[in-house]
Scaffold this active site. Structure first.
Site, PDB file in Angstrom:
ATOM      1  N   ARG C  58       0.811  -1.217   0.000  1.00  0.00           N
ATOM      2  CA  ARG C  58       0.000   0.000   0.000  1.00  0.00           C
ATOM      3  C   ARG C  58       0.846   1.268   0.000  1.00  0.00           C
ATOM      4  NH1 ARG C  58      -4.813   0.062   3.054  1.00  0.00           N
ATOM      5  NH2 ARG C  58      -5.887  -1.902   2.746  1.00  0.00           N
ATOM      6  N   THR C  59       1.697   1.380   0.996  1.00  0.00           N
ATOM      7  CA  THR C  59       2.460   2.614   1.119  1.00  0.00           C
ATOM      8  C   THR C  59       3.399   2.784  -0.068  1.00  0.00           C
ATOM      9  OG1 THR C  59       2.335   2.371   3.502  1.00  0.00           O
ATOM     10  CG2 THR C  59       3.934   3.938   2.670  1.00  0.00           C
ATOM     11  N   LYS C  86      23.737  -9.963   5.461  1.00  0.00           N
ATOM     12  CA  LYS C  86      24.924 -10.592   4.872  1.00  0.00           C
ATOM     13  C   LYS C  86      26.139  -9.690   4.866  1.00  0.00           C
ATOM     14  CE  LYS C  86      22.249 -13.765   2.073  1.00  0.00           C
ATOM     15  NZ  LYS C  86      21.393 -13.719   0.893  1.00  0.00           N
ATOM     16  N   ARG C 108      11.213   2.739   4.010  1.00  0.00           N
ATOM     17  CA  ARG C 108      10.402   1.933   4.940  1.00  0.00           C
ATOM     18  C   ARG C 108      11.357   0.883   5.509  1.00  0.00           C
ATOM     19  NH1 ARG C 108       5.222  -0.510   5.675  1.00  0.00           N
ATOM     20  NH2 ARG C 108       4.481   1.614   5.587  1.00  0.00           N
ATOM     21  N   HIS C 136       5.394   7.094  11.394  1.00  0.00           N
ATOM     22  CA  HIS C 136       4.901   6.907  10.026  1.00  0.00           C
ATOM     23  C   HIS C 136       4.225   8.227   9.671  1.00  0.00           C
ATOM     24  CE1 HIS C 136       3.471   5.336   6.395  1.00  0.00           C
ATOM     25  NE2 HIS C 136       2.778   4.309   6.798  1.00  0.00           N
TER      26      HIS C 136
END
Lengths: 185, 428, 308
Positions: C58-59, C86, C108, C136
């Site tokens: 969505r975002t 890694k 994000r 957010h």
């Protein structure tokens, strides 16, 4: 910014009113009436002028011409080159501009860049039959091949001078002045 | 023969705070006299200590020297140079190296490396359990026989109460302290900073203060049960201070240490995810900080140490959750501790005591005091010199301190270990 | 331009004036989205990289479309943090991507503070699209916008936030945002899911949903995740739904006109009953539509501020 002082007043309330009356007549004459007309003021000065033109047309022709107002910020070509305005306002246009003769209204025509942005902006709303331009002042110094169809007054200016259109809708009296930098000869 | 002349001797063990001249002969203190009694001709070297305080060299009982195994973070050589620059002449190094210091061979490696490369005295602390894994006891007899002065699984707590009990019982053979990192890992639940308003606002998992107090109280009960010596590492909470205070009043054989960051900073120092303010135990609340100060002032907390834990900048420049715990402290220990004196928490003599005499006594080191016949480990300090902490000038390998840029007072001018100058400001 | 710096890292950095300007600008973009041609040329030649270290359709889609409708070039870079483990650090990754080059990085990330970390190490503008349990900000801005659009104001309103506040970056940003704009906020959830120190943020706290809803003009339900049951924060999602779910009955007993919002995705039947989510009181779909306008406004203001 440097201090500016008034160099000359080039129009007063009467002169402005007279010029607008003439432009209103010319618009109606050139478009053979009012039924295809749409007036769109470019924020902020142009919005008030478009309103006055519509009022004059109503008085003389008894017809209501659809009015719109436009913020061209998102279409400017100098985005990021100077501090942007966060005071965006939505563009509000009449239902449809398709097959209409749209008259853009602005207070001062200078480089032509604002009008270029306005043309692009308008086209994103549809395909008008024609787009015309009415300005209260044409001060010259065009950067782009753009000219006005209706001009209140042509005013020769120096590049670093500024033309300011003050309207009573914003408070104060109607007048047009030329400002120059303090200390300039 | 070296004559240290014109200084102000502050020696908590003898209660001395007066102008004294010191004569050093062959690494030991040969004489301490009022000014003018020892004639300069008796010495072949004179160290002018005019305007300086002469302190017993500091003893830091909680240091991570990282060697063997993590030499990119610190080595015995670099860590002891940092110690020397901080006026610290004895360090007890924790066993969480690679391999873990859980056998005589590793202890002997550290002791030998320290003898060869070390600027100051190094006293290893051995692992309490094999591999510090919290199960079987390590060969504690062999560790002590090779030079360890205490046992600990530092970096993590000894989780099992039964194992902790055995470690404590077994330690009685040698009468060494068992040092425990007091944290209930279940309650900490992967926390990365103190639980509270700041952690909530930053969206970081919190470690409640109760996590430390619960484990401290368990260990105290076990020390009481076994009659063994418990040393509570890096006390950071009001609850743990209270627990230790009560235990001492009952006669339990418990000692405790804390670090400058716990009496100077609060969890607000994490600010905007400053990983140089991330250590375990974490920086706590203002109330905890006050309790730690009170604990130091009334003697509940015996020692000030550093928990010197070097990490490279690129290890710290990551997401806060992923950054390793720990900060360095050897080069700021003294000036930061002196804040306690300047802010009226405790007299200068007591601050010096918790940096010298008491930590040395906890680990039964023949150090931390100045008297004829004892090793000539001392720090010459300008108590009034004011300067800015500049981590880029540290002698250790890393710069991970939340005190970078702090203006502090009290500067180490010269450090001697066994009569040998190991640090002299501006002459390195 | 009045952001503090060229980034949008959290609501915490924004003043009431800043937020007002973003919302006002969003109105212009909302108007653009109502046109047939939903695109303006403003960010031609600029590159926006969506750096997503956590799955979020969505975002990411909202930011991607927002960027495209401003005529920017938008690149999506999705990476699970496992491949970062890694060896390549966030800083390494970001520097590599920035070298492309990009003017705006939208990040994000599952760890709190990741956006701050990024902003300290790159010269591009950074927009926080959700970092761990921290903030957010664009979600809170679109929530503000949605409330303002529906009720013509935010000041003086009572906003209830219900659910897993402890793990919610949306809740943190919403509390700050609504408080800053003059609303009062009541936070409600089981005590196991309320972060310590909440009261010090100036929000009222209650564990009873009836109390939270009593005077509320708007209720924001937070997503309740299965992991919370497994980790023992609540006995079961079922019991959570019984005690804290937004049901028809609860809405009916609350103040008439109570509006319902949810940052999505919805767990129907857990934190919100299907008939509530789909009711006239629900602004959930408005939130989605407004989200793009708000993100266009943020991209526009950040891009303009960064290069000015």
């Amino acid at each position: 910014m440097n201090e500016r002082r008034v160099k000359a007043e080039i129009m007063d309330e009467t002169a402005i009113d007279r010029a607008l009356s003439r432009i209103a007549h010319e618009i109606v004459e050139r478009n053979k009436g009012t039924h295809t007309l749409v007036l769109v003021g470019i924020r902020t000065g142009g919005v008030h002028l478009a309103g006055r033109l519509a009022e004059k047309i109503r008085k003389h022709e008894g017809a209501d011409v659809p009015l719109g107002e436009m913020d061209v910020t998102l279409y400017r070509d100098d985005f990021g080159r100077r501090a942007i305005s966060s005071k965006l306002k939505p563009t509000i246009l009449p239902e449809s501009i398709e097959e209409h003769d749209v008259v853009l209204v602005d207070d001062v025509l200078f480089t032509g860049r604002t009008i270029r942005a306005a043309l692009d902006h308008l086209i994103d709303y549809g395909r008008p039959r024609s787009i015309q331009l009415a300005v209260l002042i044409d001060r010259g110094h065009r950067d782009l091949p753009i000219r006005a169809d209706y001009v209140g007054k042509n005013v020769p200016t120096a590049l670093k001078e500024r033309v300011e259109v003050k309207l009573r809708e914003e408070g104060g009296d109607d007048r047009v002045v030329i400002l120059e930098e303090e200390g300039a000869s | 023969m070296i004559l240290v002349r014109g200084g102000r001797l502050i020696d908590p063990a003898s209660g001395t705070d007066a102008p004294r001249d010191l004569l050093v002969d062959g690494g030991t203190v040969a004489g301490i006299e009022e000014p003018g009694i020892i004639r300069p001709e008796a010495a072949n070297e004179v160290i002018e200590a005019e305007g300086l305080a002469i302190l017993p060299g500091l003893a830091d009982v909680h240091v991570h020297l990282r060697e063997p195994g993590f030499e990119y973070k610190e080595t015995i050589a670099s860590g002891t140079r940092a110690a020397a620059a901080g006026g610290v002449t004895s360090v007890c190094c924790m066993p969480n190296t690679r391999p873990v210091n859980d056998c005589g061979a590793v202890t002997r490696f550290i002791v030998e490396r320290a003898a060869a490369d070390g600027a100051v005295n190094v006293f290893p602390i051995g692992a309490a359990t094999k591999g510090s894994e919290g199960d079987g006891l390590s060969d504690i007899g062999e560790l002590v026989g090779s030079g360890c002065v205490a046992v600990s699984d530092d970096g993590r707590p000894i989780v099992s109460p039964a194992v902790m009990r055995r470690v404590l019982e077994y330690s009685r053979i040698f009468d060494i302290p068992v040092v425990n990192h007091c944290e209930d890992l279940g309650l900490s639940a992967g926390g990365v900073m103190n639980e509270g308003k700041t952690a909530s606002a930053l969206g970081l998992r919190g470690i409640p203060g109760a996590s430390e107090e619960i484990m401290a109280r368990r260990d105290i009960a076990l020390a009481e049960l076994t009659g063994a010596r418990l040393h509570v590492a890096h006390v950071s909470t009001a609850g743990a201070v209270r627990a230790v205070r009560e235990a001492k009043a009952r006669g339990v054989r418990v000692t405790a240490e804390t670090c400058p960051h716990y009496f100077l900073l609060t969890d607000e120092a994490v600010g905007r995810y400053n990983t140089n303010a991330k250590m375990n135990p974490p920086l706590r609340s203002a109330e905890d900080r006050r309790a730690v100060r009170e604990g130091l002032a009334d003697g509940t907390i015996d020692a000030i140490c550093t928990d010197h834990a070097p990490h490279q900048a690129d290890e710290k420049e990551v997401e806060f959750d992923r950054a390793p715990f720990g900060i360095v402290g050897l080069e700021t220990l003294l000036p930061l501790s002196l804040v306690l004196w300047r802010e009226g928490v405790m007299p200068l003599m007591d601050v010096v005591r918790r940096l010298t005499q008491t930590p040395a006594e906890i680990m039964k080191l023949d150090r931390g005091r100045l008297a004829p016949g004892l090793p000539a480990d001392l720090a010459l300090v300008d108590l009034n010199a004011e300067y800015r902490v500049d981590a880029s000038m540290f002698h250790g390998k890393t710069r991970n301190t939340p005190f970078d840029g702090w203006t502090v007072r009290g500067r180490v001018e010269r450090t001697l270990v066994g009569g040998v100058t190991v640090y002299r400001r501006g002459r390195e | 331009m009045s952001f503090h710096g060229p980034h949008l890292l959290g609501i915490r950095d924004l003043s009431k004036t800043d937020i007002g300007e973003i919302l006002d600008a969003a109105e212009s973009f909302r108007a653009v989205l109502d046109r047939d041609i939903k695109k303006v040329p403003t960010l031609r030649g600029k590159t926006i990289v969506n750096l997503f270290f956590e799955p979020s359709t969505r975002t990411r889609t909202s930011f991607e479309l927002a960027g495209k409708r401003l005529s920017a070039d938008v690149v999506n870079f999705s990476q699970s943090t496992s491949s970062v483990v890694k060896g390549e650090t966030l800083i390494d990754t970001a520097r590599t991507i920035e070298a492309m080059p990009a003017e705006i990085l939208v990040i994000r990330h599952p760890h709190s503070g990741a956006a701050e970390l990024l902003a300290r190490h790159v010269s591009a503008s950074v927009i926080n699209a959700g970092d761990g349990m921290h903030e957010h900000p664009t979600q809170a801005l679109l929530d503000l916008y949605t409330v303002r659009e529906a009720l013509r104001r935010v000041e003086g309103l009572r906003i209830a936030i219900v659910g897993d506040v402890l793990h919610s970056r949306v809740a943190r940003s919403d509390i700050l945002a609504f408080k800053t704009m003059g609303a009062s906020v009541v936070v409600c959830g089981p005590p196991t899911l309320l972060p310590p120190g909440l009261a010090e943020w100036g929000a009222d706290v209650t564990v009873r949903i009836e109390e939270a809803l009593r005077d509320a003009d708007v209720v924001i339900a937070l997503r309740m995740q299965m992991e919370r049951q497994n980790a023992g924060f609540v006995p079961s999602l079922n019991e959570y739904a019984v005690l804290y779910g937004l049901t028809r009955e609860r809405i009916d007993r609350a103040r008439p006109g109570l509006l319902v919002m949810h940052p999505g995705p919805i767990n129907r039947g857990v934190e919100i009953a299907p008939e509530v989510a789909d009711s006239a009181a629900s602004l959930i779909l408005n939130q989605v539509a407004n989200g793009m306008a708000v993100r266009m406004a943020v991209l526009y203001l950040v891009a303009g501020g960064a290069s000015a």
